[in-house]
Design a protein around this motif. Structure first.
Motif, PDB file in Angstrom:
ATOM      1  N   ASP A 286       0.859  -1.183   0.000  1.00  0.00           N
ATOM      2  CA  ASP A 286       0.000   0.000   0.000  1.00  0.00           C
ATOM      3  C   ASP A 286       0.894   1.232   0.000  1.00  0.00           C
ATOM      4  N   ILE A 287       0.331   2.382  -0.440  1.00  0.00           N
ATOM      5  CA  ILE A 287       1.089   3.615  -0.437  1.00  0.00           C
ATOM      6  C   ILE A 287       1.061   4.259   0.951  1.00  0.00           C
ATOM      7  N   MET A 288      -0.137   4.542   1.439  1.00  0.00           N
ATOM      8  CA  MET A 288      -0.287   5.294   2.687  1.00  0.00           C
ATOM      9  C   MET A 288      -0.388   4.330   3.856  1.00  0.00           C
ATOM     10  N   MET A 289       0.683   4.289   4.680  1.00  0.00           N
ATOM     11  CA  MET A 289       0.721   3.435   5.880  1.00  0.00           C
ATOM     12  C   MET A 289       1.402   4.196   6.993  1.00  0.00           C
ATOM     13  N   PRO A 290       1.081   3.892   8.239  1.00  0.00           N
ATOM     14  CA  PRO A 290       1.743   4.575   9.355  1.00  0.00           C
ATOM     15  C   PRO A 290       3.206   4.161   9.469  1.00  0.00           C
ATOM     16  N   GLN A 291       4.017   5.050  10.051  1.00  0.00           N
ATOM     17  CA  GLN A 291       5.438   4.856  10.349  1.00  0.00           C
ATOM     18  C   GLN A 291       6.323   4.907   9.082  1.00  0.00           C
ATOM     19  N   MET A 292       5.885   4.301   7.985  1.00  0.00           N
ATOM     20  CA  MET A 292       6.694   4.293   6.752  1.00  0.00           C
ATOM     21  C   MET A 292       5.762   4.111   5.559  1.00  0.00           C
ATOM     22  N   THR A 293       5.859   4.980   4.570  1.00  0.00           N
ATOM     23  CA  THR A 293       4.998   4.859   3.393  1.00  0.00           C
ATOM     24  C   THR A 293       5.493   3.741   2.485  1.00  0.00           C
ATOM     25  N   GLY A 294       4.653   3.352   1.536  1.00  0.00           N
ATOM     26  CA  GLY A 294       5.035   2.317   0.588  1.00  0.00           C
ATOM     27  C   GLY A 294       6.234   2.710  -0.259  1.00  0.00           C
ATOM     28  N   LEU A 295       6.275   4.022  -0.651  1.00  0.00           N
ATOM     29  CA  LEU A 295       7.405   4.484  -1.464  1.00  0.00           C
ATOM     30  C   LEU A 295       8.711   4.452  -0.675  1.00  0.00           C
ATOM     31  N   GLU A 296       8.660   4.802   0.607  1.00  0.00           N
ATOM     32  CA  GLU A 296       9.855   4.723   1.458  1.00  0.00           C
ATOM     33  C   GLU A 296      10.319   3.281   1.609  1.00  0.00           C
ATOM     34  N   LEU A 297       9.339   2.386   1.754  1.00  0.00           N
ATOM     35  CA  LEU A 297       9.669   0.961   1.855  1.00  0.00           C
ATOM     36  C   LEU A 297      10.385   0.485   0.583  1.00  0.00           C
ATOM     37  N   ILE A 298       9.869   0.896  -0.577  1.00  0.00           N
ATOM     38  CA  ILE A 298      10.461   0.470  -1.852  1.00  0.00           C
ATOM     39  C   ILE A 298      11.908   0.948  -1.954  1.00  0.00           C
ATOM     40  N   ARG A 299      12.167   2.198  -1.537  1.00  0.00           N
ATOM     41  CA  ARG A 299      13.535   2.722  -1.611  1.00  0.00           C
ATOM     42  C   ARG A 299      14.484   1.887  -0.750  1.00  0.00           C
ATOM     43  N   GLU A 300      14.041   1.522   0.447  1.00  0.00           N
ATOM     44  CA  GLU A 300      14.880   0.732   1.348  1.00  0.00           C
ATOM     45  C   GLU A 300      15.155  -0.664   0.786  1.00  0.00           C
ATOM     46  N   VAL A 301      14.103  -1.300   0.268  1.00  0.00           N
ATOM     47  CA  VAL A 301      14.257  -2.666  -0.260  1.00  0.00           C
ATOM     48  C   VAL A 301      15.144  -2.668  -1.499  1.00  0.00           C
ATOM     49  N   LYS A 302      15.039  -1.631  -2.318  1.00  0.00           N
ATOM     50  CA  LYS A 302      15.864  -1.548  -3.527  1.00  0.00           C
ATOM     51  C   LYS A 302      17.358  -1.583  -3.178  1.00  0.00           C
ATOM     52  N   VAL A 303      17.713  -0.968  -2.076  1.00  0.00           N
ATOM     53  CA  VAL A 303      19.119  -0.950  -1.662  1.00  0.00           C
ATOM     54  C   VAL A 303      19.556  -2.352  -1.255  1.00  0.00           C
ATOM     55  N   ARG A 304      18.674  -3.066  -0.539  1.00  0.00           N
ATOM     56  CA  ARG A 304      19.021  -4.395  -0.032  1.00  0.00           C
ATOM     57  C   ARG A 304      18.926  -5.474  -1.116  1.00  0.00           C
ATOM     58  N   SER A 305      17.905  -5.348  -1.956  1.00  0.00           N
ATOM     59  CA  SER A 305      17.651  -6.405  -2.950  1.00  0.00           C
ATOM     60  C   SER A 305      17.245  -5.757  -4.281  1.00  0.00           C
ATOM     61  N   PRO A 306      18.210  -5.421  -5.120  1.00  0.00           N
ATOM     62  CA  PRO A 306      17.907  -4.679  -6.362  1.00  0.00           C
ATOM     63  C   PRO A 306      17.007  -5.437  -7.328  1.00  0.00           C
ATOM     64  N   LEU A 307      16.972  -6.777  -7.261  1.00  0.00           N
ATOM     65  CA  LEU A 307      16.187  -7.552  -8.229  1.00  0.00           C
ATOM     66  C   LEU A 307      14.729  -7.740  -7.812  1.00  0.00           C
ATOM     67  N   THR A 308      14.382  -7.355  -6.588  1.00  0.00           N
ATOM     68  CA  THR A 308      12.991  -7.505  -6.128  1.00  0.00           C
ATOM     69  C   THR A 308      12.079  -6.574  -6.927  1.00  0.00           C
ATOM     70  N   LYS A 309      10.877  -7.086  -7.266  1.00  0.00           N
ATOM     71  CA  LYS A 309       9.905  -6.297  -8.029  1.00  0.00           C
ATOM     72  C   LYS A 309       8.792  -5.814  -7.097  1.00  0.00           C
ATOM     73  N   PHE A 310       8.057  -4.763  -7.551  1.00  0.00           N
ATOM     74  CA  PHE A 310       7.059  -4.135  -6.684  1.00  0.00           C
ATOM     75  C   PHE A 310       5.784  -3.828  -7.453  1.00  0.00           C
ATOM     76  N   ILE A 311       4.656  -3.964  -6.740  1.00  0.00           N
ATOM     77  CA  ILE A 311       3.349  -3.486  -7.219  1.00  0.00           C
ATOM     78  C   ILE A 311       2.789  -2.579  -6.116  1.00  0.00           C
ATOM     79  N   ILE A 312       2.339  -1.382  -6.503  1.00  0.00           N
ATOM     80  CA  ILE A 312       1.797  -0.418  -5.542  1.00  0.00           C
ATOM     81  C   ILE A 312       0.274  -0.511  -5.533  1.00  0.00           C
ATOM     82  N   LEU A 313      -0.316  -0.466  -4.308  1.00  0.00           N
ATOM     83  CA  LEU A 313      -1.764  -0.403  -4.132  1.00  0.00           C
ATOM     84  C   LEU A 313      -2.130   0.964  -3.555  1.00  0.00           C
ATOM     85  N   SER A 314      -3.286   1.490  -3.975  1.00  0.00           N
ATOM     86  CA  SER A 314      -3.726   2.777  -3.422  1.00  0.00           C
ATOM     87  C   SER A 314      -5.245   2.856  -3.456  1.00  0.00           C
ATOM     88  N   GLY A 315      -5.805   3.560  -2.457  1.00  0.00           N
ATOM     89  CA  GLY A 315      -7.250   3.709  -2.422  1.00  0.00           C
ATOM     90  C   GLY A 315      -7.732   4.854  -3.291  1.00  0.00           C
TER      91      GLY A 315
END
Length: 520
Positions: free
Chosen positions: A55-84
């Protein structure tokens, strides 16, 4: 099975995503879920994930912030964003991060499945690129090509592997050829200078310089050390480019290794299904012929065995040869061998079988002069002989080795050793031992063993085995008895032990010996 992590602070959304599609049918599984980005990162520390749906809007850390962090750790991981709700700024930032899709809630099943299929294609392409970069890809490719040429691969499996390896299966004409590398020395497949996989790879690069548009060329080493060349074409170009490609490869191998190289080209087939037949025709030609003096490109006809038939009735005059051997006339022996192996130039590449048969007869005639003949130097090298000149050199070497020792060591044995030799000759079919023989001669076994070793140059047990192998060799070559019958007839009651001893003394197995010497 690929792992998926679902991240959303709404439990109903998480539960719905788990059942919205058949994940197993898409070769995926929900590995875990998280309520926010912080929890997701904690779970990713001990989890390998291929896809994160967040999801995009979540408490403590947004979905976009999560994606940035994961990209650093695992560059090959893919993502799909959900939003209301649809928000252009989020879509734009998600695109810059390389997400696969931006899906609005409630999620459209068709759009989700289409996104997953697109990702699967990306994963497959990435896997293929990774395999191609790895040495294992070359090994896999060679293995599949060898099995294709030998017809030892299931049709369905081959089509699947061919798609993975990008082999051409839709051309209208296919043709196989072989390049045989011949050296005076015994170089193995792993010799760096003659390492066939590397040679085949370079040949493919060289061959491509002559490939017309719409055609392809594939090179790989077979299990016998020949470089197999497969030509796939539209059928409109003719075959001149194929011969040019073979000539270019042949010249490069010869200049790079210093070896002699012959090329044999088979007939064209109209489908990839005919490749094994074209390969078989080329290998049959090489199996049935000895290569002549001139290195060339040979184009076979329909049966691959037409040349050299004029030589099939050639047989050495053995009575004359026996006399030359007994008289020890080395120069006349050499002249006899040279005359026999002299082939008219019009015969080109003579038939292998008659010359192999005659060569064995000549070498055995020399070996029969020895008291304890060693057949390892006779049959072992034959499997590596591909040229008429090489066969002639082998015969001369074996004959001269015998002559050098026979006339130098010809002398009388002591009565006890002579009795032992006669005893073996007359009773080799029975169970023999030094202890039994010493009792018959009224001698101590140790004394008789030392005396025999000193005069015969070998131990009594080795002499018995060598004599039995000598008799077995003649039975294998000149009778139709089964191998087990031959073993029993010469005193080996355990067939497996006979096989081991035969291989030890003769250098080849009984079956290999019979395949070398084909009775006419």
């Amino acid at each position: 099975m690929r792992n998926v992590l679902l991240v959303d602070d709404e439990p109903l959304i998480v539960k719905g995503m788990q059942s919205i599609i058949d994940w197993n049918a898409n070769h995926m599984q929900i590995a875990d879920t998280a309520r926010n980005g912080v929890e997701a990162l904690a779970k990713l520390d001990g989890l390998s994930v291929d896809l994160v749906i967040t999801d995009i809007m979540m408490p403590q850390m947004t979905g976009l912030e999560l994606i940035r962090e994961v990209k650093v750790r695992s560059p090959l991981t893919k993502f799909i964003i959900l939003s209301g709700y649809e928000e252009f700024n989020y879509v734009r930032e998600g695109i810059t991060l390389g997400v696969e899709n931006y899906l609005l809630k409630p999620v459209n099943i068709g759009e989700l499945e289409a996104t997953i299929k697109h990702m699967q294609h990306d994963w497959e392409r990435e896997e293929i690129r990774q395999i191609q970069m790895d040495q294992s890809w070359r090994i896999l490719r060679t293995n599949i090509l060898q099995r294709w040429a030998n017809e030892t691969i299931d049709a369905k499996e081959f089509r699947e592997r061919a798609q993975l390896l990008e082999l051409p299966l839709t051309k209208s004409s296919y043709c196989a050829a072989a390049l045989r590398i011949v050296t005076d020395l015994d170089h193995g497949m792993d010799d760096p200078q003659f390492y066939r996989p590397v040679i085949a790879e370079q040949c493919e690069i060289i061959g491509r310089t002559h490939v017309p548009d719409g055609c392809e060329i594939i090179c790989f080493p077979d299990q016998e050390g020949d470089i197999i060349v497969l030509f796939a074409s539209t059928g409109r170009e003719g075959e001149e480019w194929q011969v040019q490609s073979l000539c270019g490869m042949k010249q490069w191998i010869a200049s790079d290794t210093g070896a002699s190289v012959w090329g044999v080209k088979g007939l064209s087939e109209q489908s990839y299904l005919g490749v094994p037949q074209s390969c078989k025709q080329v290998k049959l030609w090489l199996q049935n012929h000895l290569l002549g003096e001139s290195e060339t490109i040979i184009v076979t006809s329909d049966n691959g065995s037409e040349a050299g038939q004029a030589c099939e009735k050639r047989e050495p005059v053995m009575d004359q040869f026996h006399k030359l051997l007994r008289d020890g006339k080395s120069l006349e022996v050499d002249r006899f061998i040279d005359d026999f192996f002299a082939v008219p130039s019009e015969d080109g590449h003579p038939a292998r079988t008659p010359f192999f048969n005659s060569a064995i007869q000549l070498m055995l005639a020399a070996k029969n002069l020895e008291k304890t003949p060693d057949y390892g130097g006779v049959f072992g090298p034959l499997s590596r002989i591909h040229t008429l000149s090489g066969l002639k050199r082998l015969v001369k070497r074996v004959v001269h080795q015998t002559l050098d020792t026979y006339h130098a060591t010809e002398r009388d044995y002591s009565p006890h050793v002579m009795a032992a030799l006669d005893f073996v000759k007359n009773t080799y079919k029975e169970e023999l031992s030094l202890k039994t023989l010493s009792q018959k001669l009224d001698l101590h076994p140790n004394y008789l063993g030392q005396l025999f070793q000193q005069e015969a140059g070998t131990s009594f047990s080795d002499y018995v085995n060598q004599y039995r192998i000598e008799r077995a060799t003649h039975l294998l070559l000149y009778s139709d008895k089964k191998t087990a019958e031959v073993a029993a007839e010469v005193g080996f009651w355990d067939t497996s032990y006979f096989y081991r001893q035969f291989k030890k003394y003769a250098g080849v197995s009984p079956t290999e010996l019979r395949s070398m010497y084909m009775k006419k």
